[in-house]
Every structure is written in structure tokens, then in C-alpha cells.
Design an enzyme around this catalytic site. Sequence first.
Site, PDB file in Angstrom:
ATOM      1  N   HIS A 199       0.902  -1.164  -0.098  1.00 50.01           N
ATOM      2  CA  HIS A 199       0.011  -0.098   0.051  1.00 50.01           C
ATOM      3  C   HIS A 199       0.985   1.357  -0.027  1.00 50.01           C
ATOM      4  CE1 HIS A 199      -3.144   2.609   0.636  1.00 50.01           C
ATOM      5  NE2 HIS A 199      -2.685   2.998   1.826  1.00 50.01           N
ATOM      6  N   LYS A 242      -8.695  12.491  -3.145  1.00 48.99           N
ATOM      7  CA  LYS A 242      -9.738  11.671  -2.355  1.00 48.99           C
ATOM      8  C   LYS A 242      -9.353  12.166  -0.784  1.00 48.99           C
ATOM      9  CE  LYS A 242      -9.105   7.292  -1.055  1.00 48.99           C
ATOM     10  NZ  LYS A 242      -9.088   5.695  -1.094  1.00 48.99           N
TER      11      LYS A 242
HETATM   12  C1  R5P Z   1      -6.519   3.008   0.175  1.00 46.34           C
HETATM   13  O1  R5P Z   1      -5.838   4.097   0.291  1.00 46.34           O
HETATM   14  C2  R5P Z   1      -6.338   2.261  -1.311  1.00 46.34           C
HETATM   15  O2  R5P Z   1      -5.304   2.541  -1.950  1.00 46.34           O
HETATM   16  C3  R5P Z   1      -7.694   2.075  -1.787  1.00 46.34           C
HETATM   17  O3  R5P Z   1      -8.111   3.058  -2.688  1.00 46.34           O
HETATM   18  C4  R5P Z   1      -8.876   1.744  -1.056  1.00 46.34           C
HETATM   19  O4  R5P Z   1      -8.234   0.777   0.053  1.00 46.34           O
HETATM   20  C5  R5P Z   1      -9.884   1.161  -1.618  1.00 46.34           C
HETATM   21  O5  R5P Z   1     -10.926   0.885  -0.653  1.00 46.34           O
HETATM   22  P1  R5P Z   1     -12.456   1.050  -1.133  1.00 46.34           P
HETATM   23  O6  R5P Z   1     -12.647  -0.058  -2.421  1.00 46.34           O
HETATM   24  O7  R5P Z   1     -13.388   0.356   0.129  1.00 46.34           O
HETATM   25  O8  R5P Z   1     -12.996   2.137  -1.352  1.00 46.34           O
END
Ligand code: R5P
Length: 298
Positions: free
Chosen positions: A127, A193
Site C-alpha cells: 500500500h 480523495k
Molecule cells: C486506500 O488508500 C487504497 O489505496 C484503496 O483506494 C482503498 O483501499 C480502496 O478501498 P474501497 O474499495 O473500500 O474504497
Amino acid sequence: MILIPGPASSELGSRIALALGVEPHPVEHRIFPDGESYIRLTTPVEGETVVIVQTTAPKQDQRLMQLFMMAGTAKGLGAERVVCVVPYLAYSRQDKRFLEGEALSLDMVLGLLDSIGADDLIVVDAHSTESLEKIETEHEINVHNLSAIPLLAKELKKIGFEGAYSLSPDKGAIHLADAAAEILGGGSGFFEKFRDRTTGEIEMKVEDLNIAGEKAVVFDDIISSGGTMARAVDGLKVLGAEMVAAACTHALLMKGAKEKIEKAGADLIISSDTIQDCEDLVTVSIAPMIADALKSLK
Ligand code: R5P
């Protein structure tokens, strides 16, 4: 080399063994009625380099415990080197204390693997590379972070997305879109985001991109609830993109995620095979890449 596909990665483990030209040695395992795992290695490991392949997608805690049991048993039985291939490394998103008092779970997972005797850890699209590298310096274990994004981009190029715009749904993941853009052409960028650290709710700021009538791909490391990906896909569609693909390395795809992303207008969802059981998606295998990494381990 003794290659052991763990219970969570029996298929990927076999694919890696095939790519390496070695026999896989699956473990004997079962789950007791109370939920505990039983693990038995089925081949002698003394003096060997042992490679354990075990992703840690849901059920994460059970998968991690099985990983600890396999790695610790191999070391305890005299393996010279224990290499853990954990394509999806659970708990990686909690790599910092965002709120005071939070557990640093990534640090704990690495610390446990280290203390159990794992010598190397191979992960795919961790990540946060930065956090992983920082935490690695506090432990003995050697961490190797590979990326499936070029594999996904190459496959997308083959199936009609050459020249597509590559987007990351978060500024922190722009390196994914940049890496993909090198293969797809078409440029790269990000939406911003914002996550409410208490409720988990996200908001996305959609940049005004000039992509009307064009193809675009959203690249992310993980799709979990699908909320992030759905918002990014929707943003691109609102801007007039003609075809939009949703690409991720780790398709956790919790209940309803696929439908959410399709409803947002995605024409295609593509992932790697770091997680078993997502066979109804377009999937690209990381097995040859892992095999190459294993061959080049010093
Ligand atoms: C978060 O920072 C990750 O990079 C993903 O964007 C995230 O884990 C996606 O999660 P979800 O599908 O629940 O929005």
C-alpha cells in the site's frame, strides 16, 4: 528450493511452481470447529530454502496465523532460509498513526514474521512503499516490493486500451497511474480523495480533464468496498470518457463492490491473481514475475 503453497494460495503457489519448474509441496491443513488452524508441512525442509506462498486476503487473521505457523515450522525444522511470498499483505493500510493511540498494524505483522524466523518477504504493490521501507529498517527481514501494474497495463493495451488515460483515484497512488501510462501512453493524473478518519467516509475531488470521447483506466492497489473505484469511474464518465476500465492489483471485492463499480459505468474490471477466487474478472497472473524474483534472490 522447497515451494509450499499455503491454504490461501494453492492455485497461485502451483502457478509459481510451474513457472520455476519445481514440484509444489502443499501443506496439510484444516480448520478446527472452534476456528483454529491446523498446519503440517509434508516434506523435509532441513537445510533448504523454503518458499511459502500465502496471500492474506479475508479471512486476514486466519491467513496470517497460517502464514506464521508455516514460516515458524519451516524455521523450527531447520530450513536455512525462509522466504514468504505474501502477494496481498493484510494490515498494510494502517501504516501510520492517523489518530492518536491507533495500532501500527503493518509494523506488527512485519515484526511477527521477523521474530518467527522469516528471512525474506515478497509482496506485490504494498500500500505504501515509503512506509514499508521505513518499517523494514527496524527489522531484520528483507522486504521485496514488486508491482503488478505494468502487467495489468500490458494486458489492457492488448485488449483495446492502448492510448488510454491512466488515473489514480488518490494523489498518494499517482505512481501507479504513472507506471501504467508508460505502457499505455495517453498520459496520467489523479483525483483527490479525502477520507474521514472517524467514519471512513470518502469524498473525491474530480479534476476537469479533457477526456470526452476517450478511453481511460483507473489504477488502484486495492478494491475493497468498491467505493473509491466507483467514484473515480463515475467521475470519468461524467467528464465524457467513452470507455473506462477499473484496474487493481488486489481484488478484495467485498460483497457488492463489483456491482457498485459496474453501476458507476465501468466497462471492464481487471485485476491480478494475488487473491484467489476472483476468477470471474479479467485476471493477469503474477506467477512469472514472482518466479523471476525468486530466481534472482541473493
Ligand atoms: C486506500 O488508500 C487504497 O489505496 C484503496 O483506494 C482503498 O483501499 C480502496 O478501498 P474501497 O474499495 O473500500 O474504497
